[in-house]
Design a protein around this motif. Structure first.
Motif, short mmCIF file in Angstrom:
data_model
loop_
_atom_site.label_atom_id
_atom_site.label_comp_id
_atom_site.label_asym_id
_atom_site.label_seq_id
_atom_site.Cartn_x
_atom_site.Cartn_y
_atom_site.Cartn_z
N LEU A 1 15.85 13.36 -10.80
CA LEU A 1 14.46 13.69 -11.06
C LEU A 1 13.59 12.46 -10.84
O LEU A 1 14.08 11.39 -10.49
CB LEU A 1 14.31 14.21 -12.49
CG LEU A 1 15.06 15.53 -12.78
CD1 LEU A 1 14.93 15.90 -14.25
CD2 LEU A 1 14.55 16.66 -11.89
N GLY A 2 12.29 12.63 -11.03
CA GLY A 2 11.36 11.55 -10.73
C GLY A 2 11.11 10.64 -11.91
O GLY A 2 11.97 10.42 -12.75
N GLY A 3 9.90 10.13 -11.96
CA GLY A 3 9.54 9.19 -13.00
C GLY A 3 9.70 7.75 -12.54
O GLY A 3 10.18 7.47 -11.43
N LEU A 4 9.31 6.83 -13.39
CA LEU A 4 9.35 5.42 -13.03
C LEU A 4 10.76 4.90 -12.88
O LEU A 4 10.98 3.86 -12.25
CB LEU A 4 8.59 4.60 -14.08
CG LEU A 4 7.07 4.88 -14.15
CD1 LEU A 4 6.44 4.15 -15.32
CD2 LEU A 4 6.40 4.48 -12.84
N GLY A 5 11.72 5.59 -13.45
CA GLY A 5 13.11 5.18 -13.29
C GLY A 5 13.58 5.21 -11.85
O GLY A 5 14.55 4.52 -11.49
N VAL B 1 2.10 9.08 -8.69
CA VAL B 1 2.92 10.28 -8.86
C VAL B 1 4.07 10.00 -9.82
O VAL B 1 4.38 10.83 -10.69
CB VAL B 1 3.47 10.76 -7.49
CG1 VAL B 1 4.46 11.90 -7.69
CG2 VAL B 1 2.33 11.19 -6.58
N ARG B 2 4.71 8.85 -9.66
CA ARG B 2 5.83 8.51 -10.53
C ARG B 2 5.38 8.35 -11.99
O ARG B 2 6.09 8.74 -12.92
CB ARG B 2 6.51 7.23 -10.06
CG ARG B 2 7.22 7.34 -8.72
CD ARG B 2 8.22 8.46 -8.71
NE ARG B 2 9.05 8.47 -7.49
CZ ARG B 2 9.74 9.51 -7.09
NH1 ARG B 2 9.72 10.64 -7.79
NH2 ARG B 2 10.47 9.45 -5.99
N ALA C 1 0.82 -1.22 0.00
CA ALA C 1 0.00 0.00 0.00
C ALA C 1 0.85 1.27 0.00
O ALA C 1 0.43 2.30 -0.53
CB ALA C 1 -0.93 -0.01 1.22
N ASP C 2 2.05 1.19 0.58
CA ASP C 2 2.92 2.36 0.62
C ASP C 2 3.36 2.79 -0.78
O ASP C 2 3.70 3.97 -0.99
CB ASP C 2 4.16 2.08 1.47
CG ASP C 2 3.82 1.91 2.95
OD1 ASP C 2 2.76 2.42 3.38
OD2 ASP C 2 4.61 1.26 3.66
N ASN C 3 3.36 1.85 -1.72
CA ASN C 3 3.78 2.18 -3.08
C ASN C 3 2.70 2.91 -3.88
O ASN C 3 2.95 3.34 -5.01
CB ASN C 3 4.18 0.91 -3.83
CG ASN C 3 5.51 0.36 -3.38
OD1 ASN C 3 6.34 1.08 -2.84
ND2 ASN C 3 5.72 -0.94 -3.58
N TRP C 4 1.53 3.05 -3.29
CA TRP C 4 0.41 3.68 -4.00
C TRP C 4 0.05 5.05 -3.45
O TRP C 4 -0.94 5.65 -3.88
CB TRP C 4 -0.82 2.77 -3.97
CG TRP C 4 -0.62 1.51 -4.76
CD1 TRP C 4 -0.19 0.32 -4.29
CD2 TRP C 4 -0.82 1.34 -6.16
NE1 TRP C 4 -0.11 -0.61 -5.30
CE2 TRP C 4 -0.49 0.00 -6.47
CE3 TRP C 4 -1.24 2.18 -7.19
CZ2 TRP C 4 -0.58 -0.51 -7.76
CZ3 TRP C 4 -1.32 1.68 -8.48
CH2 TRP C 4 -1.00 0.35 -8.75
N SER C 5 0.82 5.55 -2.52
CA SER C 5 0.50 6.85 -1.92
C SER C 5 1.76 7.66 -1.67
O SER C 5 2.87 7.12 -1.69
CB SER C 5 -0.25 6.65 -0.59
OG SER C 5 0.56 5.93 0.33
N GLY C 6 1.59 8.94 -1.45
CA GLY C 6 2.72 9.81 -1.15
C GLY C 6 3.47 10.28 -2.38
O GLY C 6 3.17 9.86 -3.51
N PRO C 7 4.46 11.13 -2.21
CA PRO C 7 5.20 11.69 -3.34
C PRO C 7 6.05 10.67 -4.09
O PRO C 7 6.48 10.93 -5.21
CB PRO C 7 6.10 12.75 -2.69
CG PRO C 7 6.23 12.30 -1.26
CD PRO C 7 4.93 11.66 -0.92
N ASP C 8 6.30 9.51 -3.48
CA ASP C 8 7.07 8.46 -4.14
C ASP C 8 6.18 7.32 -4.62
O ASP C 8 6.69 6.27 -5.02
CB ASP C 8 8.13 7.90 -3.18
CG ASP C 8 9.14 8.96 -2.76
OD1 ASP C 8 9.41 9.86 -3.58
OD2 ASP C 8 9.64 8.89 -1.62
#
Length: 220
Positions: free
Chosen positions: A167-171, A22-23, A11-18
């Motif tokens: 920077l962000g993104g799925l990488g 968002v990614r 569940a942590d992978n589905w919320s927050g800035p990370d």
């Protein structure tokens, strides 16, 4: 399979800035910006060169660049020249990567139109720009869309390099996962990128069916 369950079931992978949403949004922002800039540059240029035959060497150079360009190496070079802190170090390599497929396919699409069709259009009294936009471009649309599709898929797949400059993104899932040996994140990030590329493929397939006339599709 267990790694995928660990990643997508957390569940942590589905919320927050990370989180995954968002990614994905960040990844799409990088990709869309680079793709749109490349299309604005390459499509008109390809139409012009294909119609006039002048500047064809640019197409050859572009095609050779696409084969030889090390995207990560270019990213490092851009970072060394302009530093980090902006999105430019990512956009520039992605734009350079995205231009060749669009330019080459647009050029080939226009140049490959039957000369009799061109002559007939001129014989009807159409001027040069009218021939290009009313006759040649619609006929070349399948190849133009092919170039756009190949470019978009390459950009989406390569936008992972954004993570190399913070920077962000799925990488981020891949880079951070490798750094912390969280291999479920690495595999999950790779799967998301692959799914995004497949979504782009599907989108262009639907677009092709929507905007290309059946007669042109049959000829091509």
């Amino acid at each position: 399979m267990n790694w995928l369950i660990d990643f997508f079931g957390n569940a942590d992978n589905w919320s927050g800035p990370d989180g995954i949403p968002v990614r994905i949004l960040e990844h799409l922002e990088f990709s869309a910006a680079a793709f749109l800039i490349a299309a604005v540059i390459a499509v008109p240029l390809g139409l012009l060169i294909g119609h006039t035959g002048r500047g064809a060497f640019l197409v050859v150079v572009s095609a050779n660049t696409a084969r030889a360009l090390p995207t990560l190496g270019l990213l490092v070079l851009v970072v060394l020249l302009i530093g980090v802190g902006t999105v430019l170090p990512v956009l520039i390599p992605l734009i350079v990567l995205a231009i060749p497929p669009i330019l080459v396919n647009t050029y080939e699409g226009v140049r490959g139109i039957d000369a009799d069709l061109r002559d007939a259009a001129y014989g009807m009294g159409l001027r040069g720009h009218q021939v290009l936009f009313q006759v040649l471009t619609p006929s070349a649309l399948p190849l133009i869309l092919l170039g756009l599709r190949l470019s978009a898929i390459q950009v989406v797949s390569t936008a992972t390099v954004a993570a190399f400059v913070g920077l962000g993104g799925l990488g981020r899932f891949i880079i951070d996962g490798l750094a912390t040996k969280a291999y479920s994140d690495v595999i999950g990030g790779a799967v998301l990128i692959a799914l995004l590329a497949l979504a782009v493929q599907l989108g262009f397939t639907l677009l092709n069916r929507a905007v290309v006339s059946p007669g042109v599709r049959q000829v091509r």
